[in-house]
Motif scaffolding. Structure first.
Motif, PDB file in Angstrom:
ATOM      1  N   TRP A   1       1.040  -1.002  -0.263  1.00  0.00           N
ATOM      2  CA  TRP A   1      -0.473  -0.249  -0.117  1.00  0.00           C
ATOM      3  C   TRP A   1       0.408   1.465  -0.204  1.00  0.00           C
ATOM      4  O   TRP A   1       0.681   2.052  -0.505  1.00  0.00           O
ATOM      5  CB  TRP A   1      -0.796  -0.171   1.254  1.00  0.00           C
ATOM      6  CG  TRP A   1      -1.973   1.055   0.934  1.00  0.00           C
ATOM      7  CD1 TRP A   1      -2.886   0.536   0.771  1.00  0.00           C
ATOM      8  CD2 TRP A   1      -1.726   1.925   1.381  1.00  0.00           C
ATOM      9  NE1 TRP A   1      -3.917   2.275   0.624  1.00  0.00           N
ATOM     10  CE2 TRP A   1      -3.373   2.671   1.558  1.00  0.00           C
ATOM     11  CE3 TRP A   1      -1.314   2.896   2.272  1.00  0.00           C
ATOM     12  CZ2 TRP A   1      -3.466   4.313   1.711  1.00  0.00           C
ATOM     13  CZ3 TRP A   1      -1.372   4.811   3.008  1.00  0.00           C
ATOM     14  CH2 TRP A   1      -3.040   4.727   2.386  1.00  0.00           C
TER      15      TRP A   1
ATOM     16  N   ARG B   1       2.668   4.104  -3.132  1.00  0.00           N
ATOM     17  CA  ARG B   1       2.000   5.620  -2.903  1.00  0.00           C
ATOM     18  C   ARG B   1       3.379   6.502  -2.992  1.00  0.00           C
ATOM     19  O   ARG B   1       3.605   7.898  -3.072  1.00  0.00           O
ATOM     20  CB  ARG B   1       1.283   5.385  -2.481  1.00  0.00           C
ATOM     21  CG  ARG B   1      -0.117   5.264  -2.104  1.00  0.00           C
ATOM     22  CD  ARG B   1      -1.079   5.040  -1.126  1.00  0.00           C
ATOM     23  NE  ARG B   1      -2.423   5.311  -1.152  1.00  0.00           N
ATOM     24  CZ  ARG B   1      -2.727   3.458  -1.622  1.00  0.00           C
ATOM     25  NH1 ARG B   1      -1.704   2.781  -1.836  1.00  0.00           N
ATOM     26  NH2 ARG B   1      -4.107   3.582  -1.873  1.00  0.00           N
TER      27      ARG B   1
ATOM     28  N   TRP C   1      -4.105  11.036   5.567  1.00  0.00           N
ATOM     29  CA  TRP C   1      -4.546   9.909   5.613  1.00  0.00           C
ATOM     30  C   TRP C   1      -5.368   9.312   4.716  1.00  0.00           C
ATOM     31  O   TRP C   1      -5.622   8.332   3.768  1.00  0.00           O
ATOM     32  CB  TRP C   1      -4.113   8.662   6.556  1.00  0.00           C
ATOM     33  CG  TRP C   1      -2.659   9.221   6.977  1.00  0.00           C
ATOM     34  CD1 TRP C   1      -1.786   9.385   7.795  1.00  0.00           C
ATOM     35  CD2 TRP C   1      -1.140   8.192   5.152  1.00  0.00           C
ATOM     36  NE1 TRP C   1      -1.074   9.198   7.632  1.00  0.00           N
ATOM     37  CE2 TRP C   1      -0.240   8.575   6.181  1.00  0.00           C
ATOM     38  CE3 TRP C   1      -1.520   7.890   4.465  1.00  0.00           C
ATOM     39  CZ2 TRP C   1       0.777   8.743   5.287  1.00  0.00           C
ATOM     40  CZ3 TRP C   1      -0.367   7.966   3.618  1.00  0.00           C
ATOM     41  CH2 TRP C   1       1.187   8.023   4.415  1.00  0.00           C
ATOM     42  N   ALA C   2      -7.340   9.095   5.058  1.00  0.00           N
ATOM     43  CA  ALA C   2      -8.545   8.871   4.584  1.00  0.00           C
ATOM     44  C   ALA C   2      -8.565   9.565   3.424  1.00  0.00           C
ATOM     45  O   ALA C   2      -9.208   8.829   2.651  1.00  0.00           O
ATOM     46  CB  ALA C   2      -9.552   9.519   5.990  1.00  0.00           C
ATOM     47  N   ASN C   3      -7.780  10.645   2.978  1.00  0.00           N
ATOM     48  CA  ASN C   3      -7.901  11.112   1.965  1.00  0.00           C
ATOM     49  C   ASN C   3      -7.153  10.433   0.249  1.00  0.00           C
ATOM     50  O   ASN C   3      -6.713  10.905  -0.075  1.00  0.00           O
ATOM     51  CB  ASN C   3      -7.757  12.725   1.829  1.00  0.00           C
ATOM     52  CG  ASN C   3      -8.785  12.951   2.203  1.00  0.00           C
ATOM     53  OD1 ASN C   3     -10.428  12.895   2.021  1.00  0.00           O
ATOM     54  ND2 ASN C   3      -9.206  14.626   2.565  1.00  0.00           N
ATOM     55  N   GLN C   4      -6.452   9.297   0.881  1.00  0.00           N
ATOM     56  CA  GLN C   4      -5.103   8.653   0.417  1.00  0.00           C
ATOM     57  C   GLN C   4      -5.665   7.286  -0.732  1.00  0.00           C
ATOM     58  O   GLN C   4      -5.098   7.236  -1.382  1.00  0.00           O
ATOM     59  CB  GLN C   4      -4.140   8.285   0.452  1.00  0.00           C
ATOM     60  CG  GLN C   4      -3.117   9.031   1.202  1.00  0.00           C
ATOM     61  CD  GLN C   4      -3.204  10.496   0.647  1.00  0.00           C
ATOM     62  OE1 GLN C   4      -2.568  10.352  -0.468  1.00  0.00           O
ATOM     63  NE2 GLN C   4      -3.481  11.779   0.524  1.00  0.00           N
ATOM     64  N   SER C   5      -7.345   7.686  -0.379  1.00  0.00           N
ATOM     65  CA  SER C   5      -8.404   6.627  -0.643  1.00  0.00           C
ATOM     66  C   SER C   5      -7.861   5.171  -0.673  1.00  0.00           C
ATOM     67  O   SER C   5      -6.729   4.769  -0.107  1.00  0.00           O
ATOM     68  CB  SER C   5      -8.046   6.968  -2.658  1.00  0.00           C
ATOM     69  OG  SER C   5      -7.029   6.580  -3.461  1.00  0.00           O
ATOM     70  N   ASP C   6      -8.618   4.374  -0.701  1.00  0.00           N
ATOM     71  CA  ASP C   6      -8.809   2.879  -0.697  1.00  0.00           C
ATOM     72  C   ASP C   6      -8.301   2.883   0.547  1.00  0.00           C
ATOM     73  O   ASP C   6      -6.535   2.897   1.150  1.00  0.00           O
ATOM     74  CB  ASP C   6      -7.484   2.291  -1.541  1.00  0.00           C
ATOM     75  CG  ASP C   6      -7.794   2.012  -3.117  1.00  0.00           C
ATOM     76  OD1 ASP C   6      -8.939   2.350  -3.174  1.00  0.00           O
ATOM     77  OD2 ASP C   6      -7.226   2.413  -3.756  1.00  0.00           O
ATOM     78  N   GLY C   7      -8.725   1.804   1.307  1.00  0.00           N
ATOM     79  CA  GLY C   7      -8.368   1.336   2.715  1.00  0.00           C
ATOM     80  C   GLY C   7      -7.379   1.174   3.545  1.00  0.00           C
ATOM     81  O   GLY C   7      -6.850   0.084   2.272  1.00  0.00           O
TER      82      GLY C   7
END
Length: 266
Positions: A153, A157, A221-227
């Protein structure tokens, strides 16, 4: 906070900053179940500390963390863990605990960060390195999936998909200079200055409001998409499938015996 100082050192080097040091220097801070459990406990305790603003994680001696303690696998297997999957979850849970810690986390990488140790470094919000730092996925050499501890993950990125897969599939060692060039770390400092510079960075961050810091980390981190948790779950599944193969057992035996493994695809 009570800490088993044989495994971890926890201190407050400057107000509002906690320093967590993995303390198995002879074993290059390789992870054992007791160390994993103690680190999870300490991270949970730090999460509740409202007097803190920033956390630094580093390693004692000449390594950040050399990953799982392969040489001590028999000792680790004696620990009462109900299933292999739960054991895998416990290891990968370190990356989740760092990611979900209330306070921003700085990884001060002082030497090798390998396998699950690389996962720890990548899970931090900021990474700074000493000149002796190095990075390697490591799992592929053991006949395992290179996707573990959130690496699949985080890494693409940070450095892009092609670069990430090249590192994961080749087991290649990445120097501190290359890590900085690729954006894996924010800065490189002389080894003897790394800790002081990390504390200086953490102290500067700690001057801001707790709410501002906490929400910045959470929303970013919530806005980096995909859990992230879902990604780690997929990694855990593939790693458990891999560790049960004959090739994985052969790879680990070859590693301990310092020879080239012979794979048969089963």
């Amino acid at each position: 906070m009570d800490v088993d100082e044989s495994l971890l050192l926890v201190s407050i080097p400057t107000p509002r900053v906690a320093l967590v040091t993995l303390n198995r220097p002879v074993q290059l801070n390789a992870l054992t179940w007791p160390l994993i459990d103690e680190l999870l406990r300490v991270l949970a305790a730090l999460h509740e500390r409202r007097d803190l603003r920033t956390v630094i994680i580093t390693g004692a001696g000449r390594a950040f963390c050399a990953g799982s303690d392969v040489a001590g696998a028999r000792e680790r297997s004696a620990v009462d863990i109900p299933t292999r999957y739960e054991a895998q979850q416990r290891t990968s849970g370190l990356a989740i605990a760092i990611r979900e810690l209330r306070h921003p986390v700085i990884a001060a990488i002082n030497g090798p960060a390998v396998g699950a140790g690389l996962g720890l470094a990548l899970a931090a919000d900021i990474r700074v390195a000493g000149t002796s730092a190095s990075f390697r996925d490591g799992a592929i050499r053991m006949g395992l999936s290179a996707c573990e501890s959130g690496i699949s993950w985080h890494l693409p990125r940070l450095i892009g998909t092609s670069n990430a897969l090249e590192l994961m599939l080749t087991n290649r060692l990445v120097s501190a200079a290359e890590a900085e060039r690729r954006g894996l770390v924010s800065a490189i400092y002389p080894d003897d200055e790394l800790l002081a510079r990390s504390v200086e960075l953490a102290a500067g961050i700690a001057e801001f409001s707790p709410f501002g810091l906490t929400t910045t980390k959470e929303v970013f981190w919530a806005n980096q998409s995909d859990g992230f948790r879902e990604a780690v779950d997929r990694e855990n599944r593939s790693q458990i499938l891999a560790v049960n193969t004959t090739d994985s057992r052969e790879a680990m035996a070859a590693f301990l015996e310092h020879r080239k493994p012979e794979f048969h695809g089963r």
